[in-house]
Design a protein around this motif. Sequence first.
Motif, PDB file in Angstrom:
ATOM      1  N   HIS A 178       0.699  -0.974  -0.132  1.00 44.57           N
ATOM      2  CA  HIS A 178      -0.008  -0.188  -0.289  1.00 44.57           C
ATOM      3  C   HIS A 178       0.832   1.169  -0.140  1.00 44.57           C
ATOM      4  O   HIS A 178       1.688   1.158   0.404  1.00 44.57           O
ATOM      5  CB  HIS A 178      -0.592  -0.409   1.097  1.00 44.57           C
ATOM      6  CG  HIS A 178      -1.903   1.328   0.807  1.00 44.57           C
ATOM      7  ND1 HIS A 178      -2.795   1.372   0.478  1.00 44.57           N
ATOM      8  CD2 HIS A 178      -1.527   1.965   2.232  1.00 44.57           C
ATOM      9  CE1 HIS A 178      -3.922   2.744   0.683  1.00 44.57           C
ATOM     10  NE2 HIS A 178      -3.053   3.278   1.660  1.00 44.57           N
ATOM     11  N   GLU A 179       0.354   2.333  -0.822  1.00 44.69           N
ATOM     12  CA  GLU A 179       0.898   3.375  -0.338  1.00 44.69           C
ATOM     13  C   GLU A 179       0.348   4.936  -0.832  1.00 44.69           C
ATOM     14  O   GLU A 179      -1.069   4.828  -1.651  1.00 44.69           O
ATOM     15  CB  GLU A 179       2.178   3.868  -2.435  1.00 44.69           C
ATOM     16  CG  GLU A 179       2.984   2.822  -1.534  1.00 44.69           C
ATOM     17  CD  GLU A 179       4.058   3.076  -3.262  1.00 44.69           C
ATOM     18  OE1 GLU A 179       4.476   3.889  -3.632  1.00 44.69           O
ATOM     19  OE2 GLU A 179       4.004   2.226  -3.916  1.00 44.69           O
ATOM     20  N   ASP A 180       0.199   5.736  -0.017  1.00 40.24           N
ATOM     21  CA  ASP A 180      -1.426   6.134   0.717  1.00 40.24           C
ATOM     22  C   ASP A 180      -0.920   7.250  -0.647  1.00 40.24           C
ATOM     23  O   ASP A 180      -0.448   8.097  -1.272  1.00 40.24           O
ATOM     24  CB  ASP A 180      -0.812   7.456   1.477  1.00 40.24           C
ATOM     25  CG  ASP A 180      -1.074   6.926   2.926  1.00 40.24           C
ATOM     26  OD1 ASP A 180      -2.084   5.670   2.948  1.00 40.24           O
ATOM     27  OD2 ASP A 180      -0.114   7.304   3.620  1.00 40.24           O
TER      28      ASP A 180
END
Length: 567
Positions: free
Chosen positions: A363-365
Amino acid sequence: MRLDNIIRLSEFTTMKNELSPFSALQRSQDRQRLEQEEFDLLVIGGGATGCGIALDAAARGLKTALVEKGDFASGTSSKSTKLIHGGLRYLKQLDIGLVRETGTERAIVHRLAPHLVLPEKMLMPLIEGGTYGKWSTSFGLMVYDMLAQVEKEDRRKMLSKEEALELEPLLHAEGLKGGGYYAEYRTDDARLTIELIKTAAHFGALAINYCPAVEFIYEEEKVVGVMAKDYLADDRFAIRAKKVVSAAGPWVDRLRNKDGSLSGKRLHLTKGVHIVFPHEKFPLQQTTYFDAPDGRMIFAIPRGRVTYVGTTDTTYSGDLDRVVATTEDANYLINVVHHAFPKVKLEINDILSNWAGLRPLIHEDGKSPSELSRKDEIFVSPQGLISIAGGKLTGYRKMAQRIVDLVFKQLDRTVIPCTTNQIPLVRDPLANAQAVAVYIEELKSRVKGLDLVDYHAWYLATNYGRQAEIILDKMQAFDDADPEVALGRAEAWFGVHHEMVASAEDLLVRRTGRLYFEIKSIGLMREVVMQDLKNYLSWSEERFASENKRLDDLVYDATHYYEMEMT
Ligand SMILES: Cc1cc2nc3c(=O)[nH]c(=O)nc-3n(C[C@H](O)[C@H](O)[C@H](O)COP(=O)(O)OP(=O)(O)OC[C@H]3O[C@@H](n4cnc5c(N)ncnc54)[C@H](O)[C@@H]3O)c2cc1C
């Protein structure tokens, strides 16, 4: 050490008559050893990543075990686009390291399993207002070739509109500006995974399917093994190991959670669907990587008697164990085909089969599914659990190398260098792509004598390499009226005795790919093949009934479209 291993690999030639180390009939002995012995390394998860780790570790002399909760490759490693590729779009994301690593790995994996990883030229049509412009494509493909160290004769060519249309007459001529034409490789992800784990077994790794790790065992707050549940024997047992690696793909965070170490970076799962058409309905000549109207890029790939199209890329939070295609997924893919190939007219009823898989991405914001990096990531918990997630099928060997190097360090042992770039993934491998083509021609006359057709020569050679000989020999033992049924029975025999087939699903989905690419053949051979499996694997009537029900469900999911995800 390495010499010894290479000599042991040459013993593959004995497979015809002996009980192979990867026979399903060996399972109870394997299970006993898993319970009684202690291992240097226990791998959780039998996808390409876990099986690659098991092979690398066993080949470097570590006493290795692997547990898989379903069948080998039953997770993402049978649901990919089935390309061994550098991922051109990662260049656009400036993931230079990933492009270089996966790009160079392609030629290595091709050398290790030439029948299974075959060169495939890719056409990228350039269209007015498309994702890629002419000059940026030309430059990008040049950098791509350079990073992947592509041989001179295989380097990219830029095509005129006429040349692109000659290669693929179904393309939309209007707005077409030309094309990029470059080298990639195609594979069968599940078969690649099976060959990895078979080879690991030949190096002494003990691997068992239908045995999830359900709990960790700790001593002095360090992981020293797992409790496994044996679905086939319906009991639980302990496996002890000095180091435990979780290569559980989309399930990695569940195991981190069980270990109490799920903090910091997490997985972001995205779903990818592929749909399969009869070749007559979508008579594509040339593998094509083309623009969807929403700016995403889609593959259309001719394969045997079908053409398949994919993939979607949507954030997923449904059931990890039953991922299905929705009507929205199918319609999206049909529309993108109509957009790029307007002469083709497809309807949802034309779809023969489908598969849906989950990408275990990190996950990457603020990033959309398509923007998330495909890089792998390693997590080491305070309790010593090592987890690996992300990455690509193409990069399995390098991911394994990084993990096994780390395991050696954590065991306080001198790191023995990785040798998997020298270990063929099949016995008696064909030398290269030309040898595969010659072998297909040889098989054509052989299968004709058995009343099969040219397609079967291609199928046998590209699925099994020279192991096809064992299957063709075995076919003679069956005198079914339909030669395709006899072929299916020979494959069932081979799957049980050499490839740890424990259920009809293992055979028809992952060892033979029939559910996706030859779904009609399942109806033809089902009754006889199920009876053979029942006899080989000593199934009770109850088990036989549940196997039949499971097969019905699988065929249903591959041919129906749901209104929403399973939860
Ligand atoms: C739609 C799509 C298209 C793709 N296309 C490509 C492509 O063309 N080329 C490419 O290089 N890559 C591609 N990828 C990526 C590639 O498929 C994956 O990176 C790769 O298959 C991941 O392998 P894995 O072994 O890490 O995970 P998996 O294959 O999911 O393996 C994890 C395994 O762990 C098992 N497991 C889980 N929990 C437990 C437990 N408690 N105990 C025991 N076992 C457990 C699961 O059953 C599973 O079999 C694609 C991915 C998707 C989704």
